[in-house]
Design an enzyme around this catalytic site. Structure first.
Site, PDB file in Angstrom:
ATOM      1  CE  LYS A  23      -6.945 -51.302   2.365  1.00 27.52           C
ATOM      2  NZ  LYS A  23      -6.696 -50.086   3.185  1.00 27.52           N
ATOM      3  CB  SER A  81      -9.918 -48.382   3.264  1.00 27.93           C
ATOM      4  OG  SER A  81      -8.608 -48.378   3.731  1.00 27.93           O
ATOM      5  CB  SER A 106      -7.991 -47.049   6.454  1.00 24.40           C
ATOM      6  OG  SER A 106      -9.027 -46.183   6.080  1.00 24.40           O
TER       7      SER A 106
END
Length: 468
Positions: free
Chosen positions: A85, A158, A182
């Protein structure tokens, strides 16, 4: 080296891939090139990556190939292409956290979890897209990831890019974060397995903060076995993160062949609160599968959590305002509407209300800890409605109570810090994935991952992939 011909390399699990790499039946360089070709082919449709690190990945693959040839095999992640991420620092590569403010920020060191993946031999393919600052929606100037199972459906908050890339075969696993759900929402939306560890079990050093006491770092993978491999690599104490737990994570090599002897709690009334029929049907099917594997399903009463979910935004908002104090409100015009609103909420909350929210969260944590001391784990939905569409999400944005419903099964466990494993457990009538979660005592990630492996050994939901 004997070449291997395999049409669907991109959907292999790491546990299937690792032996091929170890015995040199598969080349890390060949594998990375295949992944880069697939990213080039599909990324224009899916928008999973914030940036692809092609040059760095090929260099790392060449190094891994040479090490394996020389007998310096590091373990099951050696030579495996993964992605992270774009919240985690990557040395020499921009880390923007889904914002435009930080699009030119180039860290000079890796986040601890990135460094640990590299030390385990994993190859970082690139940085994955996320919502702005890891909150609710993507910055309006950026293209949000698209669910490979259905373009009109939610990708799951997210860690959306992490889940889309893993589900679509654009990496073999990824790292995400979970502050209100998330890791769990994207895994449920994309038919994946994800672990939200206990708070502090994985270092947060070198990641952009959303809300320090709620942020959790964990793996997103295609199976519980793969999630265990990543968790083992990234977890453990870190002197650079004083909030990380000092207990070293020890991999439990014992494996279950059934769930016999495990007590799994089920609060049928809580699970059914405003939950749709497809989700409840999937949960009933999961219960039957767990019972068939030998688990004892115990009816329990969970601590009241509705108000904890409702006050999550107060806790998150204040902490997010602190995290963004250097740039907000000074550069407020560069923020998108959702993150701006959250920060404004945080800046407006008085200390008395914030303290009441903290005390309520502490009470929930204590009661949930006491309940889990009587069980091995708790079975809970991820969300009350299966595979929401973008239209449904638009309604959520306009109705605070609907949003509270969405996070009622996830956010309380971010507040309490208990570990939760999300597993795929069914499909809607329209063919979209449905997930569920198992929650356990703090530090019991190994138990959750073992139980997940047993469940996946008897079911095939994790073996299903989107048609692309």
């Amino acid at each position: 080296m004997t070449a291997i011909t395999m049409e669907d390399w991109h959907y292999l699990e790491i546990s299937e891939l690792a032996p091929l790499l170890k015995r040199r039946a598969l080349s890390p360089v060949e594998l990375v090139r295949s992944q880069l070709d697939r990213i080039e082919s599909l990324e224009g449709r899916l928008h999973a990556y914030a940036r692809v690190m092609a040059y760095e990945a090929l260099e790392a693959a060449s190094t891994a190939e040479l090490e394996i040839e020389r007998g310096n095999y590091r373990g099951p992640l050696h030579g495996v292409p993964v992605a992270v991420k774009d919240l985690f620092w990557t040395r020499g590569v921009a880390t923007a956290a889904g914002t435009t403010i930080y699009r030119d920020f180039v860290p000079q060191q890796d986040a601890t979890v990135v460094r640990r993946l590299r030390e385990a031999g994993a190859i970082i393919l690139g940085k994955l897209q996320l919502t702005e600052g890891a909150f609710a929606t993507h910055h309006p100037t950026l293209s949000p990831p698209v669910n490979p199972w259905g373009a009109n459906h939610w990708t799951g908050a997210s860690s959306s890019g992490s889940a889309v890339a893993t589900s679509a075969g654009l990496c073999f696993a990824s790292l995400g974060t979970d502050t209100g759900g998330s890791i769990r929402f994207p895994c449920a939306a994309n038919g994946l397995t994800g672990l939200k560890p206990s708070w502090g079990r994985v270092s947060r050093h070198g990641m952009f903060e959303l809300a320090a006491t709620l942020d959790h770092v964990g793996p997103i993978a295609r199976s519980a076995r793969d999630a265990a491999l990543l968790f083992q690599a990234i977890a453990g104490p870190d002197p650079l993160d004083p909030t990380s737990q000092l207990t070293t994570v020890v991999h439990d090599t014992a494996s279950f062949d059934s769930l016999r002897g495990l007590r799994i709690g089920l609060d049928s009334a809580w699970n059914a609160r405003a939950t749709d029929g497809e989700t409840l049907a999937a949960m009933e099917s999961v219960v039957r599968a767990l019972q068939a594997l030998g688990a004892e399903i115990v009816e329990v009463k969970t601590p009241e959590s509705w108000h904890v979910a409702g006050e999550w935004e107060v806790l998150c908002g204040v902490q997010t305002a602190v995290a963004h104090a250097d740039t907000y409100p000074a550069r407020a015009s560069e923020y998108g509407p959702a993150l701006s609103r959250l920060i404004d909420v945080g800046r407006s909350v008085d200390g008395m209300r914030y303290q009441r929210a903290i005390l309520e969260g502490m009470a929930f944590t204590g009661r949930m800890t006491a309940l889990l001391d009587t069980l091995d784990m708790l079975l809970v939905p991820v969300q009350p409605f299966a595979a929401p569409t973008h239209e449904q999400l638009g309604a959520l944005a306009q109705d605070p109570e609907l949003n509270q419903r969405l996070i009622q099964f996830t956010a309380p466990f971010d507040v309490s810090g208990h570990p939760a494993l999300t597993l795929p457990g069914g499909l809607t009538a329209g063919g979209m994935p449905i997930g569920f979660q198992l929650v356990s005592r703090k530090g019991a990630e190994g138990l959750l991952l073992q139980a997940g492996q047993v469940f996946q050994g008897a079911t095939q939901w994790h073996r299903r992939h989107p048609q692309l």
